[in-house]
Write a protein that holds these residues in place. Structure first.
Motif, PDB file in Angstrom:
ATOM      1  N   LYS A  19       0.836  -1.203   0.000  1.00 10.05           N
ATOM      2  CA  LYS A  19       0.000   0.000   0.000  1.00 10.05           C
ATOM      3  C   LYS A  19       0.873   1.256   0.000  1.00 10.05           C
ATOM      4  CE  LYS A  19      -4.042   1.752   2.531  1.00 10.05           C
ATOM      5  NZ  LYS A  19      -4.905   1.528   3.706  1.00 10.05           N
ATOM      6  N   GLN A  22       2.469   1.694  -3.423  1.00 10.46           N
ATOM      7  CA  GLN A  22       1.525   2.274  -4.374  1.00 10.46           C
ATOM      8  C   GLN A  22       1.476   3.797  -4.232  1.00 10.46           C
ATOM      9  OE1 GLN A  22      -2.349   0.498  -3.879  1.00 10.46           O
ATOM     10  NE2 GLN A  22      -1.981  -1.019  -5.479  1.00 10.46           N
ATOM     11  N   LYS A  23       1.400   4.259  -2.993  1.00 12.81           N
ATOM     12  CA  LYS A  23       1.323   5.697  -2.760  1.00 12.81           C
ATOM     13  C   LYS A  23       2.588   6.387  -3.243  1.00 12.81           C
ATOM     14  CE  LYS A  23       0.263   9.166   0.756  1.00 12.81           C
ATOM     15  NZ  LYS A  23      -0.137   9.403   2.164  1.00 12.81           N
ATOM     16  N   VAL A  26       2.502   6.639  -7.077  1.00 13.10           N
ATOM     17  CA  VAL A  26       1.557   7.652  -7.542  1.00 13.10           C
ATOM     18  C   VAL A  26       2.137   9.051  -7.320  1.00 13.10           C
ATOM     19  CG1 VAL A  26      -0.693   8.720  -7.105  1.00 13.10           C
ATOM     20  CG2 VAL A  26      -0.495   6.234  -7.246  1.00 13.10           C
ATOM     21  N   GLN A  39      -5.045  10.832  -3.362  1.00 15.41           N
ATOM     22  CA  GLN A  39      -5.984   9.856  -2.802  1.00 15.41           C
ATOM     23  C   GLN A  39      -6.981   9.389  -3.845  1.00 15.41           C
ATOM     24  OE1 GLN A  39      -5.538   8.446   0.175  1.00 15.41           O
ATOM     25  NE2 GLN A  39      -7.142   7.051  -0.548  1.00 15.41           N
ATOM     26  N   LEU A  42      -5.293   6.870  -5.855  1.00 12.37           N
ATOM     27  CA  LEU A  42      -5.016   5.665  -5.078  1.00 12.37           C
ATOM     28  C   LEU A  42      -6.247   4.796  -4.858  1.00 12.37           C
ATOM     29  CD1 LEU A  42      -2.583   6.866  -2.239  1.00 12.37           C
ATOM     30  CD2 LEU A  42      -2.120   5.114  -3.952  1.00 12.37           C
ATOM     31  N   GLU A  46      -6.106   0.786  -4.380  1.00 11.91           N
ATOM     32  CA  GLU A  46      -6.239   0.167  -3.058  1.00 11.91           C
ATOM     33  C   GLU A  46      -7.416  -0.803  -3.013  1.00 11.91           C
ATOM     34  OE1 GLU A  46      -6.486   3.395  -0.306  1.00 11.91           O
ATOM     35  OE2 GLU A  46      -4.312   3.759  -0.302  1.00 11.91           O
TER      36      GLU A  46
END
Length: 296
Positions: A19, A22-23, A26, A39, A42, A46
């Motif tokens: 997780k 991924q952030k 991005v 967000q 994301l 997610e």
């Protein structure tokens, strides 16, 4: 577990680590995004994160069941990373990775697993998603209006960034760009080099920038691009943020494009259309043949 008796577990710590990764990705792809925009990007990732982690594990297990061997590709990939970062030896590469607080064995394992996944998808799914000539002809006839073009070029890039680098570092980065240009001219695949060595976000798509009509690109880039024919490459173009190498994948004169000019483009469109559902079906079948227990 398909064709075997292995037990594999994904823990909460691995989920949280993915997780966070991924952030980070991005944020790297969109440095100007606000927290709300980050967000928003994301949220869909997610939503499917746990499913994707399980799918990856099933693909890795399938590769082992098929007897896939990626040892040679792993060594090649590590050596490319060594060259990319101007490191003299594999021993020095290992030291550099450990100095970042990473386990070298975990680092190699992540690369190996990616190679496993790619090979399974190529063998079991990709080979079945290649369109035939009848499908290509049919798509062309049904979408002829999409292939009426202004003078344009489909371009991909290898970009070596010099942002926030010292003059001394820029000399080394110019040498890196020169080396990549030499490798392309020697016959190595442009897309593979872009994927592994380019600093641009387009590296994830083998360097593909897309279709540009004349009059849209930066003048310095356009001047170089529109001198070229299909598959030709520019010399190194110096821009404010680094060094660009561009390849013209296709050139289009103004007007209706003949099928032979757009055949590769149609192949890519149809392949993408077939690949995504085919991969999802394949992964669903892997799940059916496996025992997956998700605990809250």
């Amino acid at each position: 577990v398909p064709e075997g008796t292995r037990d594999e577990a994904l823990g909460l710590s691995e989920y949280e680590r993915e997780k966070a990764n991924q952030k980070s990705e991005v944020m790297q792809d969109c440095p100007a995004c606000t927290p709300a925009q980050i967000q928003e990007k994301l949220a869909p990732l997610e939503k499917n994160l746990l499913r994707d982690m399980i799918d990856n594990l099933l693909l890795i297990q399938r590769a082992k069941d098929l007897g896939v061997n990626v040892d040679t590709d792993l060594i090649k990939r590590l050596d490319e990373l060594r060259q990319q970062n101007n490191i003299e030896s594999m021993e020095e590469l290992e030291k550099a990775i450990r100095s970042e607080g990473l386990s070298y064995e975990d680092f190699k394992s992540n690369i190996r697993n990616g190679l496993y996944r790619d090979e399974v998808m190529r063998r079991e799914v990709g080979s079945k998603a290649v369109p035939d000539k009848v499908e290509v002809q049919k798509y062309y006839e049904e979408h002829k209006q999409d292939f009426v073009r202004q003078e344009s070029a489909y371009v991909r890039e290898i970009f070596v960034s010099t942002e926030n680098k010292t003059e001394e570092e820029k000399v080394g980065l110019r040498a890196k760009a020169d080396g990549l240009l030499a490798r392309v001219k020697a016959g190595e695949d442009f897309g593979e080099l872009a994927k592994r060595f380019s600093d641009a976000g387009t590296s994830k798509k083998n360097g593909e920038l897309g279709l540009f009509r004349r009059g849209v690109m930066d003048p310095a880039l356009e001047q170089a691009v529109f001198k070229l024919n299909r598959n030709e490459i520019t010399d190194i173009i110096v821009i404010s943020t680094g060094f660009e190498i561009l390849q013209v994948m296709e050139r289009y004169e103004a007007g209706q494009q003949p099928l032979e000019k757009v055949e590769n483009e149609i192949n890519n469109i149809l392949y993408d259309q077939k690949m995504k559902p085919a991969l999802r079906d394949y992964l669903d079948k892997l799940r059916e043949d496996s025992y997956v227990d998700v605990k809250t």
